[in-house]
Design a protein around this motif. Structure first.
Motif: not given
Length: 193
Positions: A64-83
């Motif tokens: 998690f700490e090694a994620l880049t900011a763009p990857d973090f934002l992409q993953l958050c968007r994908d998880l939120q949209t799916f959920t």
């Protein structure tokens, strides 16, 4: 259904894909600041997304700490949209007034070790509407409606995927708020002269 998010900067085992799994209703309720009705502060939003990532993926704290900011934002968007997408929309098979049963997209195991895969809707009686009218707390009202219409306990609903919950919630509410012609429109047309 393959549940993955593709991240441009993240790689693990030669892949940019991060697999995830559905979030249970109980885990959703445990997200930080989930009951906040105003806009979240940036710190509250970050805490919520961080918890969401750990709840839905197999990320370690180090990954998690090694994620880049763009990857973090992409993953958050994908998880939120799916959920927040109801299961019937994910299936592209919306339920309506003619739907009195529903196959869960994400079956779950209840406290007794039984796998719950299918929900049969039971039409509530006037006595249930009267009992509901006497419940003031919104969470207790919802628990009562789910119990009456689906036969599921509060603990069962907590184990259900949010996607299935969102689909069923609309139908449960419809039984208590919509008139009978919503459920049998063909019948009302047949009786018109």
């Amino acid at each position: 259904m393959k549940l993955v998010s593709t991240l441009p900067f993240f790689t693990r085992d030669g892949s940019h894909e991060v697999a995830y799994h559905p979030l249970s209703r109980g885990a959703y309720e445990q997200l930080p600041h989930i009951k906040v009705t105003d806009n979240l502060t940036p710190a509250q939003e970050f805490a919520q997304y961080k918890t969401l990532i750990f709840a839905m993926t197999d990320f370690t704290p180090e990954q998690f700490e090694a994620l880049t900011a763009p990857d973090f934002l992409q993953l958050c968007r994908d998880l939120q949209t799916f959920t927040l997408t109801p299961a019937d929309e994910l299936r592209e098979q919306p339920i309506d007034g003619h739907t009195f049963a529903f196959d869960l997209l994400f079956p779950f195991t209840n406290e007794l070790g039984q796998t719950i895969e299918h929900i049969e809707f039971k039409v509530p009686k006037v006595k249930h509407s009267e009992a509901l009218a006497n419940i003031d707390n919104n969470d207790e009202r919802e628990d009562f409606m789910f119990q009456v219409v689906t036969g599921l306990s509060k603990a069962d609903v907590a184990r259900m995927a949010v996607n299935d919950y969102l689909t069923i919630k609309g139908q449960v509410g419809a039984f208590f708020t919509l008139a009978g012609d919503y459920f049998h429109p063909a019948m009302s047309n047949a009786l018109s002269i």
